[in-house]
Write an enzyme that holds these catalytic residues in place. Structure first.
Site, PDB file in Angstrom:
ATOM      1  N   GLN A 103       0.842  -1.203   0.000  1.00  0.00           N
ATOM      2  CA  GLN A 103       0.000   0.000   0.000  1.00  0.00           C
ATOM      3  C   GLN A 103       0.877   1.252   0.000  1.00  0.00           C
ATOM      4  O   GLN A 103       0.375   2.360  -0.061  1.00  0.00           O
ATOM      5  CB  GLN A 103      -0.904   0.010   1.249  1.00  0.00           C
ATOM      6  CG  GLN A 103      -1.877  -1.163   1.278  1.00  0.00           C
ATOM      7  CD  GLN A 103      -2.482  -1.412   2.648  1.00  0.00           C
ATOM      8  OE1 GLN A 103      -2.029  -0.907   3.667  1.00  0.00           O
ATOM      9  NE2 GLN A 103      -3.523  -2.212   2.678  1.00  0.00           N
ATOM     10  N   HIS A 121      -1.221   1.462  -4.539  1.00  0.00           N
ATOM     11  CA  HIS A 121      -1.481   2.909  -4.560  1.00  0.00           C
ATOM     12  C   HIS A 121      -0.470   3.663  -5.414  1.00  0.00           C
ATOM     13  O   HIS A 121      -0.316   4.876  -5.268  1.00  0.00           O
ATOM     14  CB  HIS A 121      -1.515   3.451  -3.127  1.00  0.00           C
ATOM     15  CG  HIS A 121      -2.629   2.862  -2.313  1.00  0.00           C
ATOM     16  ND1 HIS A 121      -2.624   2.803  -0.945  1.00  0.00           N
ATOM     17  CD2 HIS A 121      -3.786   2.271  -2.706  1.00  0.00           C
ATOM     18  CE1 HIS A 121      -3.740   2.220  -0.524  1.00  0.00           C
ATOM     19  NE2 HIS A 121      -4.454   1.876  -1.570  1.00  0.00           N
ATOM     20  N   CYS A 183       3.355  16.515 -24.747  1.00  0.00           N
ATOM     21  CA  CYS A 183       2.119  17.172 -25.188  1.00  0.00           C
ATOM     22  C   CYS A 183       1.808  18.448 -24.417  1.00  0.00           C
ATOM     23  O   CYS A 183       0.813  19.111 -24.698  1.00  0.00           O
ATOM     24  CB  CYS A 183       0.942  16.205 -25.090  1.00  0.00           C
ATOM     25  SG  CYS A 183       0.333  15.968 -23.407  1.00  0.00           S
ATOM     26  N   GLY A 220       2.799  -4.754   8.851  1.00  0.00           N
ATOM     27  CA  GLY A 220       2.828  -3.306   9.054  1.00  0.00           C
ATOM     28  C   GLY A 220       1.621  -2.582   8.491  1.00  0.00           C
ATOM     29  O   GLY A 220       1.731  -1.446   8.035  1.00  0.00           O
TER      30      GLY A 220
HETATM   31 ZN   LIG Z   1       1.542  14.466 -22.182  1.00  0.00          ZN
END
Ligand SMILES: [Zn+2]
Length: 278
Positions: A103, A121, A183, A220
Site C-alpha cells: 500500500q 497505490h 504534449c 505493518g
Molecule cells: Zn503528455
C-alpha cells in the site's frame, strides 16, 4: 520474542511456509524504520489527504506542490530501505514468498531488491502526464523544474519538511510548473490519492499472488484500507492461513483465518523469520 518452544511465534510463522511460498501485503508500518511516518499509527495526527481535484484545477496548488517536492527532494537522500524491506527481498530470492503487494508509494521495496512488487497505490517516484499517459522519474521532472526555476531549490533549502517528505515552501507565486515534454499536459505523481480507486488491472495482479500462495502475511498494516480487506477475503475463500505482524491493533486480529498474530516491529520480526527459514 520469548523462549524457544512449540508456541514460539517465529516458529509458528515459519511453519506457514511448509506448503510453499507465501504472499505478503505491506503497509506504512514496514517503512517507519526508514523514517517515513505512519499516519495511521498511534499518536499521529489525522492524515490530511492531498486533494487531487484541487491539484488538477488550481495552478497555485500545483506551484506549491512542485516547489515542496523539489525542496523535499534535497533531503530525501537519507531515506533508505530498512531490515524489513531487505528481509522480504531475500525471502523472494529464496523462493519463500511470491512477491510483495504494498500500500506504500515510497519505492523502498524495489530499492531493497524485491522483483515482483504490486503497488496498489502507485509509486511516488514516478510522474505521469494526465493527458498522454507518458511517465518519467520524479528526479527527471525535478530537473525540468530547476531549468524553469534556477536557484529556487538552494534558496529554499531550509524550509520545514512535512510528514509526507515534501517541504512546506511559502512564496511560490512566481514558480514555473513543469509540464509534459511530449504534449504540454499537466503532470502528476503516479499515485492513487484519497478518493481515487486502485486500478483494476493492478488489483488483479495482487489477487493472482494471493491465489498462488500457501499463506498470506499482513505486515505493518492496520488493514484500514478496503483493498487490503478484499485480499484477506480472497485468502479466506481459498482456506489459506493469514499471519499478522503489526504494532497496534488491526482489523484482521479476530478473524478465524488469522493463525499467527505478532505484536511487534516489522524489521526485527522479518529478520528473525528469515533466520528461522534458513
Ligand atoms: Zn503528455
Amino acid at each position: 520474542m520469548g523462549t524457544k518452544g512449540p508456541q514460539d511465534p517465529i516458529d509458528a510463522l515459519a511453519a506457514l511456509f511448509e506448503h510453499g511460498p507465501a504472499a505478503v501485503l505491506t503497509g506504512a508500518g514496514v517503512s517507519t524504520d526508514s523514517g517515513i511516518p505512519d499516519y495511521r499509527g498511534a499518536g499521529m495526527p489525522p492524515r490530511t489527504p492531498m486533494s487531487i481535484s484541487q491539484f488538477m484545477h488550481d495552478e497555485a496548488y500545483r506551484r506549491r506542490f512542485w516547489a515542496g517536492a523539489r525542496v523535499g527532494f534535497l533531503r530525501s537522500a537519507s531515506v533508505a530501505p530498512n531490515a524489513g524491506h531487505l528481509a522480504l527481498a531475500r525471502l523472494e530470492a529464496a523462493g519463500r514468498i511470491d512477491g510483495v503487494i504494498t500500500q506504500n508509494v515510497d519505492n523502498l521495496h524495489r530499492r531493497a531488491g524485491s522483483r515482483t512488487v504490486v503497488e496498489l497505490h502507485g509509486n511516488g517516484s514516478v510522474i505521469r502526464c494526465v493527458d498522454c499517459g507518458n511517465r518519467w522519474s520524479r528526479a527527471e521532472v525535478l530537473g525540468w523544474f530547476d531549468d524553469l526555476n534556477p536557484g529556487f531549490a538552494e534558496e529554499h533549502a531550509g524550509a520545514e519538511i512535512a510528514p509526507d517528505g515534501d517541504a512546506r515552501v511559502s512564496d511560490t507565486d512566481r514558480v514555473e510548473v513543469p509540464s509534459c515534454a511530449v504534449c504540454g499536459g499537466i503532470l502528476r505523481p503516479d499515485v492513487v490519492y484519497f478518493g481515487e480507486t486502485v486500478p483494476p488491472e493492478v488489483f488483479a495482479v495482487a489477487e493472482t499472488l494471493v491465489r498462488d500462495a500457501s499463506a498470506l502475511l499482513l505486515v505493518g498494516t492496520s488493514l484500514a484500507v478496503n483493498t487490503g480487506v478484499r485480499l484477506v477475503h480472497r485468502a479466506e475463500r481459498r482456506g489459506i492461513p493469514v499471519a499478522v505482524i503489526n504494532r497496534g491493533p488491526t482489523s484482521a486480529d479476530r478473524r478465524e483465518s488469522t493463525r499467527v498474530r505478532i505484536e511487534g516491529g516489522t524489521s526485527e520480526t522479518l529478520a528473525a523469520l528469515t533466520a528461522a527459514l534458513g
